[in-house]
Design an enzyme around this catalytic site. Structure first.
Site, PDB file in Angstrom:
ATOM      1  CB  THR A  38      -0.933   0.033   1.220  1.00 52.28           C
ATOM      2  OG1 THR A  38      -0.196  -0.378   2.360  1.00 52.28           O
ATOM      3  CG2 THR A  38      -2.104  -0.887   1.027  1.00 52.28           C
ATOM      4  CG  HIS A  43       3.908   0.634   8.377  1.00 52.78           C
ATOM      5  ND1 HIS A  43       3.377  -0.189   9.325  1.00 52.78           N
ATOM      6  CD2 HIS A  43       3.028   0.670   7.358  1.00 52.78           C
ATOM      7  CE1 HIS A  43       2.210  -0.639   8.913  1.00 52.78           C
ATOM      8  NE2 HIS A  43       1.970  -0.149   7.709  1.00 52.78           N
ATOM      9  CG  HIS A  46       4.567  -4.002   6.676  1.00 49.98           C
ATOM     10  ND1 HIS A  46       4.533  -2.659   6.367  1.00 49.98           N
ATOM     11  CD2 HIS A  46       3.494  -4.558   6.071  1.00 49.98           C
ATOM     12  CE1 HIS A  46       3.483  -2.431   5.592  1.00 49.98           C
ATOM     13  NE2 HIS A  46       2.834  -3.552   5.402  1.00 49.98           N
ATOM     14  CE  LYS A  80      -7.248  -1.451   6.699  1.00 46.98           C
ATOM     15  NZ  LYS A  80      -6.639  -2.687   7.222  1.00 46.98           N
ATOM     16  NE  ARG A  84      -7.344  -1.857   3.386  1.00 45.51           N
ATOM     17  CZ  ARG A  84      -6.303  -2.560   3.027  1.00 45.51           C
ATOM     18  NH1 ARG A  84      -5.773  -2.381   1.846  1.00 45.51           N
ATOM     19  NH2 ARG A  84      -5.776  -3.426   3.832  1.00 45.51           N
ATOM     20  CD  GLN A 176      -4.724 -13.551   2.694  1.00 48.00           C
ATOM     21  OE1 GLN A 176      -5.268 -12.453   2.686  1.00 48.00           O
ATOM     22  NE2 GLN A 176      -4.127 -14.048   3.762  1.00 48.00           N
ATOM     23  CG  ASP A 197      -5.145  -8.796  10.997  1.00 46.49           C
ATOM     24  OD1 ASP A 197      -4.122  -9.472  11.162  1.00 46.49           O
ATOM     25  OD2 ASP A 197      -5.171  -7.784  10.291  1.00 46.49           O
ATOM     26  CE  LYS A 232      -5.690   2.006  14.348  1.00 45.09           C
ATOM     27  NZ  LYS A 232      -6.527   3.187  14.267  1.00 45.09           N
ATOM     28  CE  LYS A 235      -1.458   4.365  12.247  1.00 45.34           C
ATOM     29  NZ  LYS A 235      -1.595   4.781  10.881  1.00 45.34           N
ATOM     30  CB  THR A 236       4.835   9.034  16.165  1.00 48.27           C
ATOM     31  OG1 THR A 236       4.986   9.446  14.804  1.00 48.27           O
ATOM     32  CG2 THR A 236       5.703   7.850  16.456  1.00 48.27           C
TER      33      THR A 236
END
Length: 430
Positions: A38, A43, A46, A80, A84, A176, A197, A232, A235-236
């Site tokens: 994506t 990040h 992953h 989600k 998307r 998948q 998930d 989460k 994340k910053t």
RNA sequence: GGGCAGUUACCAGAGUGGCCAAAUGGGGCAGACUGUAAAUCUGCUGGCGACGCCUACGGUGGUUCGAAUCCAUCACUGCCCA
């Protein structure tokens, strides 16, 4: 220590199908993790999947990283609540290339060993398949009833969901699942790993393999990484923590891990580093004895920064941190030579401003909002000043109207702006 | 194609003619305390030349002295029926 034992003590197993251990005992296993392209960088979310693959390879098995060029075009509905956005093929191609390069840093793709890692892209086999062939050869084996029973689908189907679910997203698990089947048939791959998930999607794959080929394949998931305070992970304030230095500088990256809370530190050290059980036990003990020294966070930040970036990046991140967070004062700051200064602030957001504005003097508020957009609005800056949240050159700014002149500059060409405790900005005066 | 419900700030969500830059919660930012942690407490959270002005409650047009609120219309979303 075998793969399963290794992951178990690290707390990296959430769920697995019975028989995985036995299967891996008997022979070299082949297992894969899927990654959605994506963005053109991975990040730290992953990183867990990558770590699983690394452990897998270290234990003598063959890891496959699957870049989801095809599935990325659809979008996984798991986790989600909203449909998307679709990515264009061109974007996906670009992202795949970048991700490939990043992955090669972690896994051994090149050696001649039988368990050399492999990188595949599901677009390569999906693009050839016609819709008709797909629903005929694949869709026939899985019932809608089965697909509807998946959590990811159920959540979206109940009427409380704010959005519906398109057929495209509904199909995702089958696509998948087909990946798994394809790898099973062509690469002898019998294990798919992923975050918890992904359990539903993975089992659709094992089910498909069972029904279509009568073969046996396995699923193994790791827990979703969480934070003790419920926020989460990864994340910053400035968004995702990326592995690519263009998006997250090594300094920021290092700081992210250093700032992990005590409650999470031990868990993260186990997952994101290769430190041994004994080493971690020792660190945990030190943490309990002297929590303010934060041995766990320091070890975590060191290991991960070196793994993702390099030893040199780690060293300079530490140096920068010492200067920024040590009790350095305005005077000490002024004594720094230019080289050190620039090295320290490498990776800190920088702004350029013309030297001439300082010759006549400029109000802080005009400088930091208009001349260079350090703060988004004047109101914002006034509020911060009123709350004592801004310091310039390590001295608190008391008045947003204060004039700044050439004399205030460090080395006659820098100005260090600090917002709160942790956010720095450097003004380059030219 | 038909019926119903809905669209408000970063998110969730109140407000149904003036007291509305819009309750409340979450998130975020800053301050105090600390260890660059957690918890707690405090302030802020549309913009500005700031007791005022401008822009904003899906879009457009209208009613009204006055509209997030009423009317029309369009768009989008969800649910149900065909």
């Amino acid at each position: 220590m075998n793969f399963i034992e290794e992951l178990t003590w690290r707390g990296m197993i959430h769920d697995m199908m019975p028989g995985v251990g036995e299967m891996l005992e008997k022979k070299m296993g082949v297992g894969y993790v899927g990654i959605d392209p994506t963005a053109d960088s991975l990040h730290i979310g992953h990183l867990v999947g990558v770590m699983m693959l690394k452990h897998f390879q270290r234990c003598g098995h063959k890891p496959i990283a699957l870049v989801g060029g095809a599935t990325g075009m659809i979008g996984d509905p798991s986790g989600k609540s909203q449909e998307r956005n679709l990515l264009s093929e061109e974007t996906l191609r670009h992202n795949q290339e970048s991700i490939k390069q990043q992955l090669s840093r972690f896994l051994d793709f090149d050696s001649d060993a039988p368990n050399a890692a492999e990188l595949v892209n599901n677009y390569d086999w999906m693009k050839e398949i016609s819709f008709l062939a797909f629903i005929r050869d694949i869709g026939k084996h899985i019932t809608v009833n089965y697909m509807m029973a998946k959590d990811s689908v159920k959540k979206r189907l109940n009427s409380e969901a704010s959005e519906g679910m398109s057929f495209t997203e509904f199909t995702y698990q089958l696509v998948q699942g087909y990946d798994f089947l394809y790898l099973y048939q062509h690469k002898n791959c019998t294990l798919q790993m992923g975050g918890s998930d992904q359990w539903g999607n993975i089992t659709t794959g094992t089910e498909l393999i069972r029904r279509k080929t009568d073969g046996e394949a396995f699923a193994l998931t790791c827990p979703l990484i969480t934070k003790a305070d419920g926020g989460k992970f990864g994340k910053t304030e400035s968004g995702n923590v990326w592995l690519d230095r263009r998006y997250t500088s090594p300094y920021k990256f290092y700081q992210f891990w250093l700032n992990v809370s005590d409650a999470d530190a031990e868990k993260y050290v186990k997952i994101f580093t290769f430190l041994s059980q004994e080493e971690i036990a020792l660190l945990t003990q030190q943490q309990q004895e002297a929590p303010h020294l934060r041995p766990l966070q320091k070890a975590l930040a060191r290991e991960v920064t070196i793994m993702v970036h390099s030893e040199e990046d780690y060293v300079s991140a530490v140096e920068a941190s010492n200067i920024l967070f040590g009790n350095s004062t305005s005077d000490q700051l002024k004594k720094l030579d230019e080289e050190t200064l620039l090295a320290v602030f490498d990776g800190v957001p920088q702004f350029e401003v013309s030297h001439s504005v300082f010759t006549e003097g400029i109000k802080a508020i005009d400088l930091l909002v208009e001349k260079c957009p350090v703060f988004p609005s004047k109101g914002e800056m006034r509020k911060l000043v009123a709350g004592g949240g801004i310091a310039i050159n390590k001295e608190k700014l008391m008045d947003s109207e204060r004039l700044f002149v050439t004399n205030d500059l460090l080395n006659n060409q820098y100005l260090l702006v600090q917002k709160g405790k942790k956010n720095y900005y450097l003004l380059l005066v030219k």
